[in-house]
Design a protein around this motif. Structure first.
Motif, PDB file in Angstrom:
ATOM      1  N   PRO A  85      12.202 -13.164  73.077  1.00  0.00           N
ATOM      2  CA  PRO A  85      12.773 -12.222  72.110  1.00  0.00           C
ATOM      3  C   PRO A  85      12.087 -10.867  72.187  1.00  0.00           C
ATOM      4  N   ARG A  86      12.878  -9.817  72.002  1.00  0.00           N
ATOM      5  CA  ARG A  86      12.366  -8.454  71.951  1.00  0.00           C
ATOM      6  C   ARG A  86      12.970  -7.771  70.722  1.00  0.00           C
ATOM      7  N   SER A  87      12.112  -7.127  69.955  1.00  0.00           N
ATOM      8  CA  SER A  87      12.545  -6.542  68.692  1.00  0.00           C
ATOM      9  C   SER A  87      13.435  -5.327  68.919  1.00  0.00           C
ATOM     10  N   GLU A 113      10.908 -11.708  58.060  1.00  0.00           N
ATOM     11  CA  GLU A 113       9.564 -11.250  58.407  1.00  0.00           C
ATOM     12  C   GLU A 113       8.901 -10.611  57.193  1.00  0.00           C
ATOM     13  N   PRO A 114       7.598 -10.389  57.285  1.00  0.00           N
ATOM     14  CA  PRO A 114       6.941  -9.613  56.218  1.00  0.00           C
ATOM     15  C   PRO A 114       7.539  -8.212  56.129  1.00  0.00           C
ATOM     16  N   ALA A 115       7.340  -7.552  54.985  1.00  0.00           N
ATOM     17  CA  ALA A 115       7.886  -6.218  54.770  1.00  0.00           C
ATOM     18  C   ALA A 115       7.455  -5.281  55.899  1.00  0.00           C
ATOM     19  N   GLY A 116       8.432  -4.592  56.493  1.00  0.00           N
ATOM     20  CA  GLY A 116       8.151  -3.683  57.585  1.00  0.00           C
ATOM     21  C   GLY A 116       8.320  -4.294  58.960  1.00  0.00           C
ATOM     22  N   SER A 159       7.800  -7.818  61.896  1.00  0.00           N
ATOM     23  CA  SER A 159       6.801  -8.742  62.427  1.00  0.00           C
ATOM     24  C   SER A 159       5.530  -7.988  62.817  1.00  0.00           C
ATOM     25  N   PRO A 160       4.362  -8.479  62.409  1.00  0.00           N
ATOM     26  CA  PRO A 160       3.107  -7.815  62.795  1.00  0.00           C
ATOM     27  C   PRO A 160       2.661  -8.177  64.206  1.00  0.00           C
ATOM     28  N   THR A 161       3.302  -9.147  64.841  1.00  0.00           N
ATOM     29  CA  THR A 161       2.854  -9.626  66.150  1.00  0.00           C
ATOM     30  C   THR A 161       3.760  -9.188  67.293  1.00  0.00           C
ATOM     31  N   GLY A 162       4.931  -8.633  66.996  1.00  0.00           N
ATOM     32  CA  GLY A 162       5.893  -8.299  68.037  1.00  0.00           C
ATOM     33  C   GLY A 162       6.760  -9.464  68.430  1.00  0.00           C
ATOM     34  N   LEU A 163       6.574 -10.612  67.775  1.00  0.00           N
ATOM     35  CA  LEU A 163       7.387 -11.802  67.992  1.00  0.00           C
ATOM     36  C   LEU A 163       7.823 -12.344  66.640  1.00  0.00           C
ATOM     37  N   PRO A 164       8.920 -13.093  66.571  1.00  0.00           N
ATOM     38  CA  PRO A 164       9.348 -13.639  65.284  1.00  0.00           C
ATOM     39  C   PRO A 164       8.251 -14.527  64.683  1.00  0.00           C
ATOM     40  N   THR A 165       7.940 -14.287  63.392  1.00  0.00           N
ATOM     41  CA  THR A 165       6.953 -15.109  62.690  1.00  0.00           C
ATOM     42  C   THR A 165       7.593 -15.938  61.584  1.00  0.00           C
ATOM     43  N   GLY A 166       8.771 -15.540  61.123  1.00  0.00           N
ATOM     44  CA  GLY A 166       9.449 -16.278  60.076  1.00  0.00           C
ATOM     45  C   GLY A 166      10.636 -17.042  60.610  1.00  0.00           C
ATOM     46  N   PRO A 167      11.383 -17.704  59.752  1.00  0.00           N
ATOM     47  CA  PRO A 167      12.539 -18.482  60.198  1.00  0.00           C
ATOM     48  C   PRO A 167      13.655 -17.575  60.734  1.00  0.00           C
ATOM     49  N   VAL A 168      14.328 -18.053  61.756  1.00  0.00           N
ATOM     50  CA  VAL A 168      15.497 -17.351  62.296  1.00  0.00           C
ATOM     51  C   VAL A 168      16.710 -17.792  61.492  1.00  0.00           C
ATOM     52  N   ILE A 169      17.405 -16.813  60.864  1.00  0.00           N
ATOM     53  CA  ILE A 169      18.495 -17.169  59.957  1.00  0.00           C
ATOM     54  C   ILE A 169      19.868 -17.148  60.638  1.00  0.00           C
ATOM     55  N   THR A 170      19.997 -16.502  61.796  1.00  0.00           N
ATOM     56  CA  THR A 170      21.286 -16.485  62.484  1.00  0.00           C
ATOM     57  C   THR A 170      21.095 -16.062  63.929  1.00  0.00           C
ATOM     58  N   VAL A 171      21.938 -16.616  64.810  1.00  0.00           N
ATOM     59  CA  VAL A 171      21.912 -16.311  66.230  1.00  0.00           C
ATOM     60  C   VAL A 171      23.359 -16.190  66.712  1.00  0.00           C
TER      61      VAL A 171
END
Length: 246
Positions: A189-191, A222-225, A227-239
């Motif tokens: 994934p790429r943001s 993701e947290p406000a603003g 992902s802090p890591t450049g990769l998804p950190t939270g749940p993916v809600i749609t694809v």
């Protein structure tokens, strides 16, 4: 008739000017000419390009013996009785054949003279042909846990992302954000950036990002603003896969 490709527009315009575009195709092309300035420009260009070819031809009178032969053929079989239908047809064909021969002779003389003339100076004509941009990628993203949905349009050539939203997704705006991702051909994934809180938005594509051959878009919490890591950190809600618009 869809003629958006430059080569097809050029070919149809040239055939129209030469007179080889006939029947329904010609009538349809003339209807398009009335509505499309780009086709009228193509037709003008071909008219200017082909017009010099008819310069320099001088009408030539056929030799007297040609007319003598025509008169002989017409009057050779005169009798007191009326000619039959077959005889009339034969005479008509012979007359047309002689006239065609005379016309070919005149044309041959004109062509010989044209070949003897020095070539005209080369003229450089600048023709501005609009460049057709590829159609953008389009994906409809619908998270299953709400009525929200987003229509995402990606234009890699313009480096532009357009998001059109409908409905609201339940989210704590003070602590959370929704982030848009594209999955490359390698599956990584790429943001693409943080989604708008409400309504529609436009944002530039990240620098250095190359669109994969078969892009797939995803949205994660993701947290406000973002992902802090450049990769998804939270749940993916749609694809959803993205397709070239047609």
């Amino acid at each position: 008739m869809r003629i958006e490709r430059p080569r097809l527009k050029q070919a149809l315009s040239a055939a129209y000017v030469l007179g080889t575009l006939e029947g329904r195709a010609r009538r349809r092309f003339e209807q398009l000419l009335a509505a499309r300035a780009d086709l009228r420009e193509q037709v003008r260009w071909w008219e200017q390009r082909l017009a010099p070819l008819q310069d320099g031809f001088v009408p030539q009178a056929p030799h007297e013996r040609v007319w003598t032969a025509i008169d002989r053929q017409i009057n050779a079989s005169k009798t007191t009785s009326l000619p039959t239908t077959a005889e009339r047809r034969l005479r008509l064909w012979r007359t047309w054949a002689l006239l065609a021969t005379a016309a070919c002779a005149v044309l041959a003389v004109g062509l010989v003279r044209e070949l003897d003339r020095p070539p005209p100076p080369v003229q450089i004509v600048r023709v501005e042909v609009p460049v057709v941009q590829p159609l953008p990628y389009v994906a409809l993203l619908r998270p299953g846990e709400s009525e929200a949905q987003w229509l995402v349009t990606l234009s890699p050539e313009r480096r532009l992302i357009r998001i059109t939203g409908a409905g609201r997704f339940p989210l704590d705006r003070a602590r959370e954000s929704l982030e848009l991702w594209v999955l490359g051909d390698d599956g990584q994934p790429r943001s693409l950036g943080v989604m708008p809180a409400d309504g529609d938005a436009e944002m530039p594509m990240p620098r250095g990002l190359t669109m994969p051959a078969r892009p797939t878009l995803a949205v994660s919490r993701e947290p406000a603003g973002g992902s802090p890591t450049g990769l998804p950190t939270g749940p993916v809600i749609t694809v959803s896969p993205a397709q070239r618009a047609s």
